[in-house]
Design a protein around this motif. Structure first.
Motif, PDB file in Angstrom:
ATOM      1  N   MET A 100       0.877  -1.181   0.000  1.00 55.37           N
ATOM      2  CA  MET A 100       0.000   0.000   0.000  1.00 55.37           C
ATOM      3  C   MET A 100       0.918   1.237   0.000  1.00 55.37           C
ATOM      4  O   MET A 100       1.100   1.898   1.018  1.00 55.37           O
ATOM      5  CB  MET A 100      -0.896  -0.017   1.253  1.00 55.37           C
ATOM      6  CG  MET A 100      -1.990   1.021   1.255  1.00 55.37           C
ATOM      7  SD  MET A 100      -3.021   0.890   2.736  1.00 55.37           S
ATOM      8  CE  MET A 100      -1.924   1.521   4.023  1.00 55.37           C
TER       9      MET A 100
ATOM     10  N   GLN B 120      -5.224   1.403  -2.422  1.00 57.57           N
ATOM     11  CA  GLN B 120      -5.180  -0.037  -2.132  1.00 57.57           C
ATOM     12  C   GLN B 120      -4.941  -0.829  -3.417  1.00 57.57           C
ATOM     13  O   GLN B 120      -5.401  -0.431  -4.487  1.00 57.57           O
ATOM     14  CB  GLN B 120      -6.540  -0.488  -1.583  1.00 57.57           C
ATOM     15  CG  GLN B 120      -6.983   0.214  -0.352  1.00 57.57           C
ATOM     16  CD  GLN B 120      -6.532  -0.475   0.926  1.00 57.57           C
ATOM     17  OE1 GLN B 120      -6.124  -1.632   0.907  1.00 57.57           O
ATOM     18  NE2 GLN B 120      -6.594   0.233   2.023  1.00 57.57           N
TER      19      GLN B 120
ATOM     20  N   ASN C  70       4.786  -0.094   6.136  1.00 60.03           N
ATOM     21  CA  ASN C  70       3.493  -0.747   6.341  1.00 60.03           C
ATOM     22  C   ASN C  70       3.507  -1.945   7.279  1.00 60.03           C
ATOM     23  O   ASN C  70       2.460  -2.568   7.492  1.00 60.03           O
ATOM     24  CB  ASN C  70       2.895  -1.146   4.986  1.00 60.03           C
ATOM     25  CG  ASN C  70       2.171   0.029   4.368  1.00 60.03           C
ATOM     26  OD1 ASN C  70       1.510   0.771   5.076  1.00 60.03           O
ATOM     27  ND2 ASN C  70       2.298   0.205   3.065  1.00 60.03           N
TER      28      ASN C  70
ATOM     29  N   ILE D 193       0.799  -2.205   9.835  1.00 60.28           N
ATOM     30  CA  ILE D 193      -0.589  -2.588   9.523  1.00 60.28           C
ATOM     31  C   ILE D 193      -1.087  -3.714  10.430  1.00 60.28           C
ATOM     32  O   ILE D 193      -2.255  -3.728  10.810  1.00 60.28           O
ATOM     33  CB  ILE D 193      -0.714  -2.989   8.035  1.00 60.28           C
ATOM     34  CG1 ILE D 193      -0.702  -1.727   7.162  1.00 60.28           C
ATOM     35  CG2 ILE D 193      -1.973  -3.805   7.780  1.00 60.28           C
ATOM     36  CD1 ILE D 193      -0.849  -2.000   5.684  1.00 60.28           C
ATOM     37  N   SER D 194      -0.218  -4.659  10.746  1.00 63.53           N
ATOM     38  CA  SER D 194      -0.744  -5.770  11.559  1.00 63.53           C
ATOM     39  C   SER D 194       0.341  -6.464  12.360  1.00 63.53           C
ATOM     40  O   SER D 194       1.535  -6.335  12.063  1.00 63.53           O
ATOM     41  CB  SER D 194      -1.476  -6.786  10.670  1.00 63.53           C
ATOM     42  OG  SER D 194      -0.629  -7.847  10.299  1.00 63.53           O
TER      43      SER D 194
ATOM     44  N   ASN E 186      -5.955   0.043  15.110  1.00 71.39           N
ATOM     45  CA  ASN E 186      -6.544  -0.047  13.774  1.00 71.39           C
ATOM     46  C   ASN E 186      -8.034   0.306  13.798  1.00 71.39           C
ATOM     47  O   ASN E 186      -8.567   0.859  12.828  1.00 71.39           O
ATOM     48  CB  ASN E 186      -6.306  -1.433  13.176  1.00 71.39           C
ATOM     49  CG  ASN E 186      -4.817  -1.677  12.925  1.00 71.39           C
ATOM     50  OD1 ASN E 186      -4.013  -0.755  13.045  1.00 71.39           O
ATOM     51  ND2 ASN E 186      -4.459  -2.892  12.581  1.00 71.39           N
TER      52      ASN E 186
ATOM     53  N   ASP F  50     -10.069   3.100  11.587  1.00 71.57           N
ATOM     54  CA  ASP F  50     -11.381   3.009  10.909  1.00 71.57           C
ATOM     55  C   ASP F  50     -12.225   4.229  11.274  1.00 71.57           C
ATOM     56  O   ASP F  50     -12.904   4.810  10.426  1.00 71.57           O
ATOM     57  CB  ASP F  50     -12.134   1.736  11.346  1.00 71.57           C
ATOM     58  CG  ASP F  50     -11.461   0.476  10.832  1.00 71.57           C
ATOM     59  OD1 ASP F  50     -10.721   0.564   9.830  1.00 71.57           O
ATOM     60  OD2 ASP F  50     -11.668  -0.596  11.447  1.00 71.57           O
TER      61      ASP F  50
ATOM     62  N   ARG G  66     -10.899   7.430   9.460  1.00 67.06           N
ATOM     63  CA  ARG G  66     -11.170   7.412   8.006  1.00 67.06           C
ATOM     64  C   ARG G  66     -12.657   7.625   7.743  1.00 67.06           C
ATOM     65  O   ARG G  66     -13.041   8.343   6.822  1.00 67.06           O
ATOM     66  CB  ARG G  66     -10.698   6.091   7.376  1.00 67.06           C
ATOM     67  CG  ARG G  66      -9.194   6.049   7.112  1.00 67.06           C
ATOM     68  CD  ARG G  66      -8.786   4.795   6.346  1.00 67.06           C
ATOM     69  NE  ARG G  66      -9.091   3.606   7.112  1.00 67.06           N
ATOM     70  CZ  ARG G  66      -8.311   3.107   8.070  1.00 67.06           C
ATOM     71  NH1 ARG G  66      -7.157   3.657   8.338  1.00 67.06           N
ATOM     72  NH2 ARG G  66      -8.671   2.023   8.741  1.00 67.06           N
TER      73      ARG G  66
ATOM     74  N   CYS H 238      -7.935   7.324   1.485  1.00 64.49           N
ATOM     75  CA  CYS H 238      -7.261   6.038   1.292  1.00 64.49           C
ATOM     76  C   CYS H 238      -6.556   5.646   2.581  1.00 64.49           C
ATOM     77  O   CYS H 238      -6.549   6.387   3.557  1.00 64.49           O
ATOM     78  CB  CYS H 238      -6.253   6.134   0.156  1.00 64.49           C
ATOM     79  SG  CYS H 238      -7.017   6.308  -1.462  1.00 64.49           S
TER      80      CYS H 238
ATOM     81  N   ARG I 193      -5.252   2.375   5.398  1.00 64.32           N
ATOM     82  CA  ARG I 193      -5.741   1.170   6.074  1.00 64.32           C
ATOM     83  C   ARG I 193      -5.105   1.116   7.454  1.00 64.32           C
ATOM     84  O   ARG I 193      -4.092   1.776   7.690  1.00 64.32           O
ATOM     85  CB  ARG I 193      -5.302  -0.036   5.232  1.00 64.32           C
ATOM     86  CG  ARG I 193      -5.626  -1.368   5.823  1.00 64.32           C
ATOM     87  CD  ARG I 193      -5.294  -2.461   4.833  1.00 64.32           C
ATOM     88  NE  ARG I 193      -5.443  -3.760   5.486  1.00 64.32           N
ATOM     89  CZ  ARG I 193      -5.673  -4.891   4.863  1.00 64.32           C
ATOM     90  NH1 ARG I 193      -5.780  -4.902   3.552  1.00 64.32           N
ATOM     91  NH2 ARG I 193      -5.778  -6.020   5.512  1.00 64.32           N
ATOM     92  N   ALA I 194      -5.685   0.347   8.329  1.00 58.88           N
ATOM     93  CA  ALA I 194      -5.143   0.144   9.684  1.00 58.88           C
ATOM     94  C   ALA I 194      -4.966   1.496  10.364  1.00 58.88           C
ATOM     95  O   ALA I 194      -5.933   2.252  10.462  1.00 58.88           O
ATOM     96  CB  ALA I 194      -3.858  -0.665   9.621  1.00 58.88           C
TER      97      ALA I 194
END
Ligand SMILES: Cc1ncc(COP(=O)(O)O)c(C=O)c1O
Length: 455
Positions: free
Chosen positions: A230, A238, A265, A268-269, A349, A353, A356, A373, A375-376
């Motif tokens: 990303m 994405q 990135n 992200i997780s 994260n 959400d 965003r 755009c 994520r996380a």
């Protein structure tokens, strides 16, 4: 200290002392300009007419040399996932520093951080540390070349991967340099030999059929396809469904290594970015959060590929570095990663959400054809109309557009740190909904003040 608007729940207090003709930031920049070209030692933090100089940070807040405090949504470009001066990281580092900072020997902590990362990242059997994300990407590229015996790499137009010659190619080409949309030109940076362009194939993000054709043409020469799942340089657009899977299949079919750049990135997780996007790369580069606020990089991958670094088994890639796995970085990284449990990622994260969603609603309510755009724990608000697909689709409202610099100054004046190159932000664990809300309110008010209207 001057309270920021965010601190005082949306009051109109301004954090604009840096703009005064007699501000310390202005004076420091004048002095810096005498002794550093452009008054700067890191282009990514340059800001017109001059940067704001920082003195301290705590949690999600940073104080500048004038005494103004702001909420930090850049976090040293994503690296401070726990925010500033986390008490446990600080205590661990203080203990470490008091018993020396560097040895010509490994330390037990190297092994612990390596074990932690290998246990978390499904596609990493082995790992090696270095001092920056750029080094990590360079090592991954060299490893791929050594492993495959091929010399070319492919990367995406507009994607940033640090300052190694080969990966800088086409990191931000101007429209008159682009060439054909289905076969983008390889554009080198000043200071890079033109021959480097011949060894770098440029792919268009998300344009699967064009990529298929280009990869097929160069399949026997390609050592690696380098992909950030990303890319911030492509506005965190994405990957389209199936695009990363396609890259995985094509690379495997042609004996090309798939190298994931997770320097940015990885946040992200818990298991890494490629895992979150459902692919299994052969190699990956890391940096930023794994150093807990200190300079860091790492390259990791499958045991088979990583064996090119094994000096006991017929070394293929030399990897020196006086400060590799330096104990201070490793200590801070270990404490940070231990705090970043699955639950910590989930909470952060979830806040991503929330912000965003609120940004999207606010921009929509303003009637702007804007898109959010990311994520996380990361987000980019694009003031573009039209479908965002690839690097070229961003240029209608490019990241170099002056409007982003103006928005950034407006927001800095309202207690919010964001980027002058786009409305980009990332979260840190000390943040909660009020801080996220302060970002949205500050952007809303800045858009109103600048008179940005639907086109
Ligand atoms: C995706 C990506 N790769 C590589 C790098 C280079 O990392 P470093 O600045 O630590 O050299 C960066 C830096 O921002 C990055 O975002």
């Amino acid at each position: 200290m001057n309270p920021s608007p965010a601190q005082s729940a949306g009051s109109a207090t301004e954090t604009t002392a840096y703009r005064s003709p007699h501000s310390r930031s202005r004076e420091l920049y004048q002095r810096a300009s005498q002794v550093m070209p452009g008054g700067n030692t890191r282009h990514s933090i340059a800001m017109a007419p001059y940067p704001i100089y920082a003195v301290s940070g705590s949690g999600c807040r940073v104080r500048d040399v004038e005494g103004d405090e702001r909420i930090d949504f850049l976090n040293n470009y994503t690296s401070l996932i726990l925010g500033h001066a986390d008490p446990r990281v600080t205590a661990a580092v203080e203990r470490r520093v008091a018993s020396s900072t560097a040895f010509t020997m490994p330390t037990p902590e190297d092994v612990e951080l390596a074990e932690l990362l290998v246990a978390r990242i499904p596609y990493v059997d082995q790992i090696r540390f270095c001092n920056s994300g750029s080094e990590a990407v360079m090592l991954a590229v060299k490893a791929a070349r050594a492993f495959t015996g091929r010399h070319k790499i492919a990367k995406f137009e507009g994607a940033y991967h640090g300052i190694y010659d080969y990966v800088e190619v086409s990191e931000g080409p101007a429209a008159d340099e682009w060439g054909d949309a289905d076969a983008p030109r390889s554009v080198t940076e000043p200071g890079t030999p033109p021959s480097v362009a011949e060894d770098v194939l440029i792919l268009p993000w998300n344009r699967l059929e064009a990529c298929r054709g280009l990869i097929a043409q160069h399949k026997d020469e390609l050592a690696a396809i380098l992909v950030d799942p990303m890319p911030l340089g492509i506005g965190m657009i994405q990957p389209r469904p199936g695009f990363l899977e396609f890259l995985r299949e094509e690379t495997a079919r042609h004996g090309i290594l798939l190298v994931a750049d997770e320097v940015l990135n990885f946040r992200i997780s818990y298991h890494g970015a490629a895992h979150a996007f459902g692919i299994q790369p052969d190699l990956a580069s890391f940096g930023k959060i794994i150093g807990g606020g200190f300079p860091v990089g790492a390259v990791g991958g499958s045991r088979r590929v990583m064996s090119v670094f094994d000096h006991t088994g017929g070394l293929k890639v030399h990897h020196g570095g006086t400060f590799n796995a330096n104990p201070v970085t490793i200590t801070a990284g270990l404490e940070t990663m231990r705090q970043m449990t699955r639950e910590a990622f989930d909470r952060l994260n979830g806040l991503g959400d929330y912000i965003r969603e609120r940004l999207t609603r606010m921009l929509h309510d303003r009637g702007l054809d804007a898109q959010v755009c990311g994520r996380a724990s990361m987000f980019v608000a694009h003031l573009n109309s039209g479908e965002l697909v690839d690097y070229r689709s961003l240029r209608g409202f490019s990241r170099t557009s002056p409007i982003y610099g103006e928005l950034c100054h407006e927001m800095l004046g309202r207690g919010i740190i964001t980027s002058p190159r786009g409305v980009f932000g990332c979260l840190s664990t000390p943040m909660r909904e009020p801080e996220a809300g302060a970002f949205v309110d500050s952007l809303d008010e800045s858009i109103r003040r600048l008179g940005i209207r639907p086109s």
